[in-house]
Design a protein around this motif. Structure first.
Motif, short mmCIF file in Angstrom:
data_model
loop_
_atom_site.label_atom_id
_atom_site.label_comp_id
_atom_site.label_asym_id
_atom_site.label_seq_id
_atom_site.Cartn_x
_atom_site.Cartn_y
_atom_site.Cartn_z
N PRO A 86 -42.89 5.22 22.54
CA PRO A 86 -42.05 5.12 23.59
C PRO A 86 -41.65 3.77 24.05
O PRO A 86 -40.62 3.46 24.35
CB PRO A 86 -42.55 5.98 24.84
CG PRO A 86 -43.63 7.05 24.27
CD PRO A 86 -44.19 6.35 22.94
N ALA A 130 -37.94 11.62 26.09
CA ALA A 130 -36.32 11.36 25.69
C ALA A 130 -35.51 12.42 26.06
O ALA A 130 -34.19 12.59 25.76
CB ALA A 130 -36.19 10.79 24.33
N GLY A 131 -35.77 13.58 26.83
CA GLY A 131 -35.00 14.60 26.95
C GLY A 131 -35.15 15.82 26.05
O GLY A 131 -35.96 15.84 25.26
N SER A 185 -31.26 6.20 19.35
CA SER A 185 -30.66 6.84 20.33
C SER A 185 -31.79 8.00 20.73
O SER A 185 -33.06 7.88 19.97
CB SER A 185 -29.48 7.55 19.70
OG SER A 185 -29.94 8.74 18.57
N ASN A 186 -31.63 8.82 21.68
CA ASN A 186 -32.34 9.97 22.10
C ASN A 186 -33.04 10.93 20.88
O ASN A 186 -34.04 11.07 20.71
CB ASN A 186 -31.84 10.54 23.17
CG ASN A 186 -31.77 9.85 24.44
OD1 ASN A 186 -31.94 8.70 24.36
ND2 ASN A 186 -31.38 10.54 25.43
N LEU A 187 -31.95 11.30 19.91
CA LEU A 187 -32.03 12.16 19.04
C LEU A 187 -32.72 11.39 18.05
O LEU A 187 -33.78 12.08 17.16
CB LEU A 187 -30.79 12.74 18.43
CG LEU A 187 -30.07 13.53 19.47
CD1 LEU A 187 -28.82 14.19 18.84
CD2 LEU A 187 -30.88 14.78 19.92
N TRP A 213 -39.13 2.57 21.50
CA TRP A 213 -37.82 3.33 21.33
C TRP A 213 -36.59 2.31 21.54
O TRP A 213 -35.71 2.22 20.68
CB TRP A 213 -38.04 4.36 22.62
CG TRP A 213 -36.82 5.10 22.80
CD1 TRP A 213 -35.78 5.41 22.04
CD2 TRP A 213 -36.41 6.00 23.74
NE1 TRP A 213 -34.70 6.30 22.52
CE2 TRP A 213 -35.33 6.74 23.88
CE3 TRP A 213 -37.35 6.29 25.03
CZ2 TRP A 213 -34.74 7.37 24.56
CZ3 TRP A 213 -36.70 7.00 26.00
CH2 TRP A 213 -35.44 7.57 25.86
N HIS A 214 -36.61 1.84 22.71
CA HIS A 214 -35.43 1.07 22.89
C HIS A 214 -35.26 -0.45 22.26
O HIS A 214 -34.24 -0.83 21.61
CB HIS A 214 -35.33 0.72 24.37
CG HIS A 214 -34.83 2.02 25.17
ND1 HIS A 214 -33.86 2.73 24.97
CD2 HIS A 214 -35.61 2.44 26.23
CE1 HIS A 214 -33.88 3.90 25.91
NE2 HIS A 214 -34.74 3.71 26.57
N ALA A 230 -33.89 15.78 22.41
CA ALA A 230 -34.74 15.01 21.63
C ALA A 230 -36.13 15.85 21.26
O ALA A 230 -36.61 15.68 20.16
CB ALA A 230 -35.16 13.60 22.21
N PHE A 289 -34.86 9.14 18.39
CA PHE A 289 -36.58 8.93 18.65
C PHE A 289 -36.98 10.32 18.63
O PHE A 289 -38.31 10.32 18.02
CB PHE A 289 -36.14 8.44 20.14
CG PHE A 289 -37.67 8.43 20.79
CD1 PHE A 289 -38.73 7.42 20.45
CD2 PHE A 289 -38.11 9.43 21.83
CE1 PHE A 289 -39.65 7.24 20.98
CE2 PHE A 289 -39.36 9.29 22.14
CZ PHE A 289 -40.27 8.28 21.80
N GLY A 290 -36.30 11.27 18.96
CA GLY A 290 -37.08 12.46 18.69
C GLY A 290 -37.27 13.01 17.04
O GLY A 290 -38.39 13.34 16.90
N GLN A 314 -40.79 14.28 24.74
CA GLN A 314 -40.28 14.84 25.96
C GLN A 314 -39.54 13.89 26.94
O GLN A 314 -38.79 14.17 27.80
CB GLN A 314 -41.18 15.80 26.55
CG GLN A 314 -42.55 15.01 27.17
CD GLN A 314 -43.48 16.00 27.80
OE1 GLN A 314 -43.03 17.11 28.15
NE2 GLN A 314 -44.57 15.63 28.45
#
Length: 255
Positions: A96, A130-131, A105-107, A99-100, A134, A109-110, A128
């Motif tokens: 995490p 990232a939503g 992106s969120n997807l 990540w940035h 993700a 990252f997942g 989790q």
């Protein structure tokens, strides 16, 4: 076997052929690279194989499955389990944080988490944040890696069977029963709409059985024996962790 109830062939197909191919490639390259490094550093017995299985496929579950297929001693499994647990826990904090800075992106990252983190529970804990979207991608990618357990265990068991052809005693099964059971569970989950209570119950049983197995492994550990190979195993584990994370990141960029 119960891990198969978490996986559906429909979910895997939804990833697309590029994501499936790169996920398989990450597993195979990490597996081969880790075995090579483990042997180069002189890890004893089946430890290179077990570390490779845990880091490339699905953590402690893969170590237990591969250990059963090759009849590895409990002491050989203890160090790989400890390493994969340590590095998987580190991933929950490290990935995490990257990540940035990596511009994912969120997807994406997942996808990265699913392809690069070892245990299913560690994947959930990491992705989790990232939503839900993700997390869904991470779980499907991760379970696609879990599906690789069946062919890789079967191939390894076949190789061990050939090596044991001239040895005394029974030879390893070509296809261990738990591998056949895992594949049957995947097909069942794909073809039959299972109620949620069946899925949640199977998940609870699987978690309980894995905890019992890990406790049994820990109870057989002799610290003096671990100390003789500890630093080499740690180097192999950390290197494999970086390798799978790097390959998974490359897979995300290709996807």
């Amino acid at each position: 076997m119960l891990l198969g109830l978490k996986l559906s062939l429909v979910d895997i197909a939804s990833l697309g052929w590029i994501s499936i191919a790169t996920t398989v490639a990450v597993v195979v390259l990490t597996f081969v690279g880790t075995i090579g490094l483990g042997r180069a550093l002189g890890l004893p017995g089946h430890q290179p194989l077990l570390v490779a299985s845990g880091f490339s496929i699905c953590g402690a579950s893969a170590i237990g499955a591969m250990g059963a297929a090759v009849r590895a001693r409990d002491e050989e499994q203890a160090v790989p389990v400890a390493l994969v647990t340590l590095c998987g826990t580190l991933a929950i904090a490290v990935l995490p944080a990257l990540w940035h800075p990596l511009g994912l992106s969120n997807l994406q990252f997942g996808h990265w988490v699913g392809a690069g983190v070892h245990d299913v529970g560690q994947v959930v804990a990491t992705a989790q944040i990232a939503g839900t979207a993700a997390l869904a991608v991470a779980v499907v990618v991760k379970l696609t890696r879990v599906l690789m357990l069946a062919p890789m265990v079967a191939i390894t068991a076949a190789v061990e069977r050939r090596r044991a052809a001239d040895a005394a005693g029974p030879r390893p099964a070509i296809v261990p029963l738990f591998v056949a059971g895992f594949l049957a569970a995947v097909l069942l989950n794909t073809l039959v709409p299972l109620p949620e209570w069946v899925r949640s119950g199977a998940d609870a049983v699987q978690t309980t059985l894995l905890a019992m197995a890990l406790f049994a492994l820990g109870a057989s550990i002799r610290l003096g024996e671990l100390a003789t190979t500890g630093w080499r195993a740690l180097v192999v584990g950390l290197t494999s962790w970086v390798l799978v994370a790097g390959l998974a990141y490359g897979a995300v960029l290709l996807g």
